[in-house]
Design a protein around this motif. Structure first.
Motif, short mmCIF file in Angstrom:
data_model
loop_
_atom_site.label_atom_id
_atom_site.label_comp_id
_atom_site.label_asym_id
_atom_site.label_seq_id
_atom_site.Cartn_x
_atom_site.Cartn_y
_atom_site.Cartn_z
N ILE A 274 -6.72 -0.96 2.32
CA ILE A 274 -5.72 -1.56 3.19
C ILE A 274 -4.46 -0.70 3.12
N VAL A 275 -4.17 0.02 4.20
CA VAL A 275 -3.00 0.89 4.27
C VAL A 275 -1.89 0.13 4.98
N ILE A 276 -0.77 -0.05 4.29
CA ILE A 276 0.38 -0.77 4.86
C ILE A 276 1.48 0.25 5.14
N ASP A 277 1.73 0.51 6.42
CA ASP A 277 2.77 1.47 6.79
C ASP A 277 4.12 0.78 6.85
N ASP A 278 5.08 1.30 6.08
CA ASP A 278 6.40 0.69 5.96
C ASP A 278 7.34 1.20 7.06
N ALA A 279 6.89 1.07 8.31
CA ALA A 279 7.68 1.45 9.48
C ALA A 279 8.09 2.92 9.43
N SER A 280 7.12 3.80 9.22
CA SER A 280 7.39 5.24 9.23
C SER A 280 7.91 5.67 10.60
N PRO A 281 8.79 6.68 10.66
CA PRO A 281 9.29 7.15 11.95
C PRO A 281 8.16 7.56 12.90
N VAL A 282 7.11 8.17 12.34
CA VAL A 282 5.93 8.54 13.12
C VAL A 282 4.74 7.77 12.54
N PRO A 283 4.06 6.95 13.33
CA PRO A 283 2.93 6.17 12.79
C PRO A 283 1.88 7.08 12.17
N PRO A 284 1.34 6.71 11.02
CA PRO A 284 0.34 7.56 10.36
C PRO A 284 -0.99 7.53 11.10
N VAL A 285 -1.74 8.60 10.94
CA VAL A 285 -3.09 8.70 11.46
C VAL A 285 -4.04 8.66 10.28
N ILE A 286 -5.02 7.76 10.30
CA ILE A 286 -5.91 7.60 9.16
C ILE A 286 -7.35 7.89 9.56
#
Length: 281
Positions: free
Chosen positions: A36-48
């Protein structure tokens, strides 16, 4: 099928390192897991990676590591939970070794290897020496990436902490669930670097350290070396911000709790700087 492990991975603005962390999970010899990858509102959304066992949850605002980890815990379905920061990695037998050890104890810790900022293959552990407790984090036997435990007993992290949340969590965990096993296998690869973090600057880390000391007086009273080290860390951070007067007070507190060469050297250096010796400022 219920996963044996739920791997919770908060992330913020670390696309390259994040991919390496995810690859180390995919490469596990034990394959019954969910990530479960939780992105903390990165400026650029991560690609997984495109894997049905991996879920990406994107936060609307930057809320910190603790809040992201708690969100992951709320979504977890596995028998056991474990954490992996988006800049760290595991060896391929990390989960297999942990699962075998859970027959002996609820809480299982593996040993740690320190990495630099370079790329590392998850299937070929680096030839570096394992690091000791003192060189990583004196309040925890290892970092959160080295522990696994049953989901139903896993404490939530305190979202009020924007730093040191893992230390607060670890102190509470060991107080509530002292039945633990420490593996000799160095399966957690801890990366040391100066990359972006969850928006927690030096002042935030100082404040978090002071809150730790107030919240856990019994723990620090029982562990004077750890208590002194926490004040020494505070003094170092205050020094880095140019706050020499308060840094001297913190260093003196560290020395009074338990004398150390580091505290003595820092006190001497700060005293000279306060005396306005230009070449030591």
């Amino acid at each position: 099928m219920i996963p044996d492990f739920s791997v919770i991975m908060p992330t913020y603005n670390r696309q390259v390192l994040l991919q390496q962390s995810i690859e180390s999970v995919i490469a596990q010899s034990h394959q019954n897991w969910e990530l479960i990858v939780i992105d903390d509102a990165s400026p650029v959304p991560p690609v997984i990676a495109d894997d049905p066992r991996i879920r990406l949850i994107r936060g609307e605002s930057n809320s910190g590591f603790a809040a992201c980890a708690n969100m992951g815990l709320g979504l977890a379905r596995g028998r056991y939970v474990t954490f992996l920061a988006d800049d760290d990695m595991w060896t391929r037998d990390r989960l297999r070794n942990a699962l075998a050890a859970h027959s002996e104890a609820d809480v299982v810790w593996c040993a740690t290897i320190e990495l630099g900022a370079r790329a590392v293959s998850p299937t070929k552990p680096p030839s570096t020496r394992p690091i000791t407790l003192n060189s990583v984090n004196r309040e925890l036997p290892e970092t959160m990436g080295a522990v696994s435990l049953p989901r139903e007993i896993c404490p939530l992290l305190d979202p009020e902490f924007r730093a040191c949340e893992d230390i607060d969590w670890g102190i509470r965990l060991r107080r509530e669930h002292p039945n633990e096993v420490h593996l000799s296998s160095s399966d957690f690869l801890w990366r040391k670097h100066n990359g972006p973090r969850h928006l927690n600057g030096t002042e935030v880390r100082i404040q978090a350290s002071e809150v730790l000391l107030r919240r856990h007086p019994e723990f620090y009273a029982q562990n004077p070396a750890i208590h002194a080290f926490r004040w020494y860390r505070i003094a170092l951070m205050q020094t880095s911000m140019g706050k020499h007067r308060v840094a001297i007070r913190s260093a003196l507190t560290s020395f009074r709790v338990k004398p150390s060469k580091g505290a003595i050297a820092l006190i001497f250096r700060l005293a000279l700087a306060q005396a306005r010796w230009p070449f030591l400022r």
